[in-house]
Design a protein around this motif. Structure first.
Motif, PDB file in Angstrom:
ATOM      1  N   LEU A 189      45.977  37.755  41.509  1.00 28.26           N
ATOM      2  CA  LEU A 189      45.156  38.886  41.066  1.00 28.26           C
ATOM      3  C   LEU A 189      43.689  38.497  40.966  1.00 28.26           C
ATOM      4  O   LEU A 189      42.805  39.254  41.386  1.00 28.26           O
ATOM      5  CB  LEU A 189      45.664  39.391  39.711  1.00 28.26           C
ATOM      6  N   ASN A 190      43.416  37.314  40.431  1.00 29.01           N
ATOM      7  CA  ASN A 190      42.026  36.857  40.329  1.00 29.01           C
ATOM      8  C   ASN A 190      41.418  36.643  41.708  1.00 29.01           C
ATOM      9  O   ASN A 190      40.236  36.946  41.933  1.00 29.01           O
ATOM     10  CB  ASN A 190      41.953  35.573  39.508  1.00 29.01           C
ATOM     11  N   GLY A 191      42.228  36.131  42.640  1.00 22.23           N
ATOM     12  CA  GLY A 191      41.740  35.943  44.004  1.00 22.23           C
ATOM     13  C   GLY A 191      41.422  37.255  44.686  1.00 22.23           C
ATOM     14  O   GLY A 191      40.418  37.386  45.400  1.00 22.23           O
ATOM     15  N   LEU A 192      42.285  38.259  44.485  1.00 27.95           N
ATOM     16  CA  LEU A 192      42.024  39.587  45.047  1.00 27.95           C
ATOM     17  C   LEU A 192      40.740  40.167  44.461  1.00 27.95           C
ATOM     18  O   LEU A 192      39.908  40.738  45.181  1.00 27.95           O
ATOM     19  CB  LEU A 192      43.202  40.515  44.759  1.00 27.95           C
ATOM     20  N   LYS A 193      40.573  40.015  43.166  1.00 24.47           N
ATOM     21  CA  LYS A 193      39.391  40.550  42.490  1.00 24.47           C
ATOM     22  C   LYS A 193      38.117  39.894  43.019  1.00 24.47           C
ATOM     23  O   LYS A 193      37.113  40.574  43.287  1.00 24.47           O
ATOM     24  CB  LYS A 193      39.520  40.325  40.981  1.00 24.47           C
ATOM     25  N   GLU A 194      38.157  38.585  43.225  1.00 16.04           N
ATOM     26  CA  GLU A 194      36.990  37.867  43.734  1.00 16.04           C
ATOM     27  C   GLU A 194      36.669  38.258  45.171  1.00 16.04           C
ATOM     28  O   GLU A 194      35.504  38.289  45.577  1.00 16.04           O
ATOM     29  CB  GLU A 194      37.227  36.364  43.638  1.00 16.04           C
TER      30      GLU A 194
END
Length: 264
Positions: A189-194
């Motif tokens: 999720l953090n990777g998608l957000k970034e």
């Protein structure tokens, strides 16, 4: 095998679940192939087998002693020579709290969600919000320190990453994820957000591996940090989608028309 967003298992055998010694295998009772009659009425003619479990999640609410399960039989498959076990557990009957005396059939194959989403993307039946027809679909794509399930690019050149999660946890018609804490899920999720900051679009798709679901939400009790990460990702612009499936003992079909409300 896949046919128009339907994954088909070649040979399915009905069995009774006994126990799960570890997350990779289960012990079940299978009726002797030479016996006739119903599975339930031949308890004296059942053989115990150790089978591969195609889902390493906890699945405690599903794999209860005595429940009916469905196994994929590889006896006639070229894969048999490379397998440790002849059978893989792919589906389970779960008591339906909303309808006394009935059950929900839940597909437990952790590979199935990615396979049906891949087919839906390739066939064009799954249209992602904000994207046009897809010109490129790349499974298992590395981006920085994250490995996403799909990279896609539409005919207008817009690029996006997709992460797919299979959902098997259900209570009174409400589906939740995860069924165990998942640091890997938070990282995705953090990777998608970034990736949004680099001009990509980003999607996380929850595939509920059963039919008849009212809504979906992250499980705030099992993993509050994942629930918080999903809310942050959604607020940042990650599209959170959820779809149900029609499941039979030998098939799982992604229902594009069965878009499930997401409560974040």
């Amino acid at each position: 095998m896949l046919y128009n967003c339907v994954m088909v298992y070649e040979k399915i055998v009905k069995a009774k679940f006994l126990c799960r010694p570890n997350r990779f295998v289960a012990k079940v009772l299978i009726k002797n192939e030479a016996e006739s009659g119903s599975f339930e009425n031949n308890s004296g003619n059942l053989a115990e087998e150790t089978v591969h479990v195609k889902n390493t999640g906890r699945c405690r609410e599903l794999l209860q002693s005595g429940v009916t399960v469905y196994l994929e039989d590889f006896i006639n498959s070229p894969q048999l020579a490379r397998r440790k076990y002849r059978y893989s557990l792919v589906a389970v009957e779960k008591p339906n709290d909303l309808a006394s005396g009935k059950t929900i059939l839940v597909n437990m194959d952790s590979l199935a969600p990615n396979k049906v989403i891949n087919e839906a993307l390739k066939s064009g039946s799954l249209i992602l919000p904000g994207l046009k027809s897809l010109a490129k679909i790349v499974p298992e794509c590395q981006h920085k320190d994250s490995r996403f399930d799909f990279f896609v690019q539409d005919e207008a050149g817009q690029k996006a990453f997709i992460e797919v999660k299979g959902v098997t946890l259900e209570n009174n018609g409400h589906a939740t994820f995860p069924d165990a804490p998942t640091l890997r899920g938070i990282k995705h999720l953090n990777g998608l957000k970034e990736s949004l900051n680099e001009g990509y679009k980003a999607y996380t798709i929850f595939v509920v591996q059963m039919h008849g679901i009212i809504d979906f939400a992250p499980d705030y009790i099992i993993h509050p940090d994942f629930a918080a990460a999903l809310k942050q990702a959604k607020n940042a612009g990650v599209e959170v989608l959820c779809y149900g499936c029609t499941v039979t003992p030998d098939t799982i079909q992604l229902n594009i028309e069965d878009r499930i409300p997401v409560l974040v």
